[in-house]
Design a protein around this motif. Structure first.
Motif, PDB file in Angstrom:
ATOM      1  N   PRO A  90       0.647  -0.977   0.042  1.00  0.00           N
ATOM      2  CA  PRO A  90      -0.308  -0.387   0.095  1.00  0.00           C
ATOM      3  C   PRO A  90       1.000   1.724  -0.075  1.00  0.00           C
ATOM      4  O   PRO A  90       0.723   2.161  -0.509  1.00  0.00           O
ATOM      5  N   ALA A  91       1.769   1.245   1.231  1.00  0.00           N
ATOM      6  CA  ALA A  91       2.624   2.582   0.643  1.00  0.00           C
ATOM      7  C   ALA A  91       3.105   2.572  -0.434  1.00  0.00           C
ATOM      8  O   ALA A  91       3.746   4.081  -0.862  1.00  0.00           O
ATOM      9  N   ALA A  97       1.715   6.390  -6.867  1.00  0.00           N
ATOM     10  CA  ALA A  97       0.391   6.960  -7.827  1.00  0.00           C
ATOM     11  C   ALA A  97       0.833   9.183  -6.973  1.00  0.00           C
ATOM     12  O   ALA A  97      -0.126   9.662  -7.689  1.00  0.00           O
ATOM     13  N   ARG A  98       2.039   9.232  -6.228  1.00  0.00           N
ATOM     14  CA  ARG A  98       1.746  10.369  -5.850  1.00  0.00           C
ATOM     15  C   ARG A  98       2.893  10.966  -6.545  1.00  0.00           C
ATOM     16  O   ARG A  98       2.939  11.957  -7.490  1.00  0.00           O
ATOM     17  N   VAL A  99       4.087  10.276  -6.999  1.00  0.00           N
ATOM     18  CA  VAL A  99       5.229  10.603  -8.493  1.00  0.00           C
ATOM     19  C   VAL A  99       4.555  10.658  -9.526  1.00  0.00           C
ATOM     20  O   VAL A  99       4.737  11.909 -10.621  1.00  0.00           O
ATOM     21  N   SER A 102       2.343  13.972  -9.698  1.00  0.00           N
ATOM     22  CA  SER A 102       3.459  15.160  -9.887  1.00  0.00           C
ATOM     23  C   SER A 102       3.721  15.233 -11.246  1.00  0.00           C
ATOM     24  O   SER A 102       3.630  16.310 -11.895  1.00  0.00           O
ATOM     25  N   VAL A 103       4.382  14.140 -11.811  1.00  0.00           N
ATOM     26  CA  VAL A 103       5.145  14.272 -13.161  1.00  0.00           C
ATOM     27  C   VAL A 103       3.862  14.679 -14.268  1.00  0.00           C
ATOM     28  O   VAL A 103       4.201  15.766 -15.117  1.00  0.00           O
ATOM     29  N   ARG A 104       2.498  14.205 -13.969  1.00  0.00           N
ATOM     30  CA  ARG A 104       1.710  14.593 -15.506  1.00  0.00           C
ATOM     31  C   ARG A 104       0.559  16.454 -14.869  1.00  0.00           C
ATOM     32  O   ARG A 104       1.384  16.932 -15.539  1.00  0.00           O
ATOM     33  N   ALA A 105       1.101  16.665 -13.671  1.00  0.00           N
ATOM     34  CA  ALA A 105       0.352  18.149 -13.491  1.00  0.00           C
ATOM     35  C   ALA A 105       2.057  18.677 -13.957  1.00  0.00           C
ATOM     36  O   ALA A 105       2.045  19.961 -14.556  1.00  0.00           O
TER      37      ALA A 105
END
Length: 108
Positions: A90-91, A97-99, A102-105
């Motif tokens: 899970p971690a 998902a955060r990475v 962030s890259v998409r943003a």
């Protein structure tokens, strides 16, 4: 100037130039785009290819002059990779998902 972790002195830009009957002379190779930026500071005799979206602030902070490429390059494929043992962690799932977000943003 070329940026290459492996020291390659040609790539998609050279292929696009060759298709137009053109070429370039490589004077130096840097292992990262950050290193390329630092090598470009206070140099007036070289040019470098930098991913604008990721390094725009650095380019502006260093006072570098920018120009649009006069030709199209193929898109760069980005991907995430991890060891299969981390698929269900899970971690690790959260971190991926955060990475990805962030890259998409940054790239949007």
């Amino acid at each position: 100037m070329v940026t290459s972790r492996r020291g390659r002195l040609s790539g998609p830009l050279d292929e696009a130039l060759a298709a137009l009957g053109l070429g370039r002379r490589i004077t130096v190779s840097a292992p990262t785009f950050a290193a390329t930026l630092l090598l470009l500071v206070n140099r007036h005799d070289v040019v470098g290819l930098i991913p604008w979206r990721q390094y725009r602030r650095s380019v502006e902070a260093l006072g570098l002059v920018t120009r649009e490429l006069p030709l199209e390059l193929p898109p760069v494929e980005l991907s995430l990779a991890w060891h299969p043992r981390d698929d269900a962690d899970p971690a690790h799932t959260w971190l991926r998902a955060r990475v990805r977000d962030s890259v998409r943003a940054v790239l949007s």
